[in-house]
Scaffold this motif. Sequence first.
Motif, PDB file in Angstrom:
ATOM      1  N   ASP A  90       0.825  -1.216   0.000  1.00  0.00           N
ATOM      2  CA  ASP A  90       0.000   0.000   0.000  1.00  0.00           C
ATOM      3  C   ASP A  90       0.864   1.273   0.000  1.00  0.00           C
ATOM      4  N   HIS A  91       2.162   1.120   0.240  1.00  0.00           N
ATOM      5  CA  HIS A  91       3.093   2.258   0.181  1.00  0.00           C
ATOM      6  C   HIS A  91       4.005   2.197  -1.047  1.00  0.00           C
ATOM      7  N   ASP A 162       4.055   3.371   8.547  1.00  0.00           N
ATOM      8  CA  ASP A 162       3.149   2.502   9.313  1.00  0.00           C
ATOM      9  C   ASP A 162       3.656   2.255  10.724  1.00  0.00           C
ATOM     10  N   HIS A 201      -1.189   6.618   7.377  1.00  0.00           N
ATOM     11  CA  HIS A 201      -2.650   6.472   7.296  1.00  0.00           C
ATOM     12  C   HIS A 201      -3.269   7.369   8.358  1.00  0.00           C
TER      13      HIS A 201
HETATM   14 ZN    ZN Z   1       0.380   0.991   5.251  1.00  0.00          ZN
END
Ligand code: ZN
Length: 311
Positions: A90-91, A162, A201
């Motif tokens: 997701d990054h 994260d 996030h």
């Molecule tokens: Zn993430």
Amino acid sequence: MSSQISSPDLSFPNPERAGEIEQLTPLVRRVLAANPSFMTGPGTNTYVVGTDPVLILDPGPDREDHLEAVTRAVDGREVKAIMLTHDHGDHSLGCDMFRAHFEVPIYSKRDTAGKRPADRPFPNGAVMVVGGARLRGVHTPGHAAEHLCFLLEEEHALFTGDHVMAGSTVVIAPPNGNMADYLGSLRRLIKMDLSHLYPGHGGVLPDPSCEMEGIIAHREARESSVLSALQAGDTKIADIVARVYADVQEFLHPVARYTVLAHLQKLEEEGRVRSVPDPDTAAEPPRVVQVGNTELPLREPPEMKASFSFI
Ligand SMILES: [Zn+2]
């Protein structure tokens, strides 16, 4: 050096407004990717840092609409570098698309020079200088062994990827995740006396010490619950999760298994718990985890099937 310290915009990113450009401080713009989920919260934040030139921090998922939005946030200025906090998709899945579009290398803790000649390792303490901003790498293993946070020296603020998220608990998934490292990294960050955090996030976190002390307290409470479960006679991770995570929705339990394994491995390293491998599953190949309708790129290590007990 000119002082650019100002209060950041604390609004929480709204998934319905993904792709919009939010100027959080004179040096920091945020663009939210349209990848909301139970793991990513409202989606992944990509940051554009500096005046001119700028750098891009975390490309996010491989989505054309996200690349277009970040290109609008760059607004014709020179892009000097792309920084990556860690390798999770997701990054990082947008790396190829972003590298090709902006024609600059990706800097990360992991030395990818062998695989991608254009990319560069960015060690702990290294500094990237762009327009009006100096960004220093801070190695924070725990969520991922290669995880880097980035200190924005002008604001004494930290981009946390994260390592710290706003509004959701960070999963620690062995073998790349390590609970003792995670807590150690948090304690080192608390000592930095930061002004605010820019998470991968969720919205800006204005009270870093309080936030990180809260995470440590939460992990310590979970650890003592894991010990209580062992005391009550549980030996398998699935049983420990069912007991300790009774307050968490059941569809998330496959993910909680990783964090419980991470707690147990920490306790084992401390000599407080022992594990006996399950001989039947030791040779089984690792599986990708299914959570609800989502396939997660977490691979179940054989240790997940071991039996655990007090020493
Ligand atoms: Zn993430």
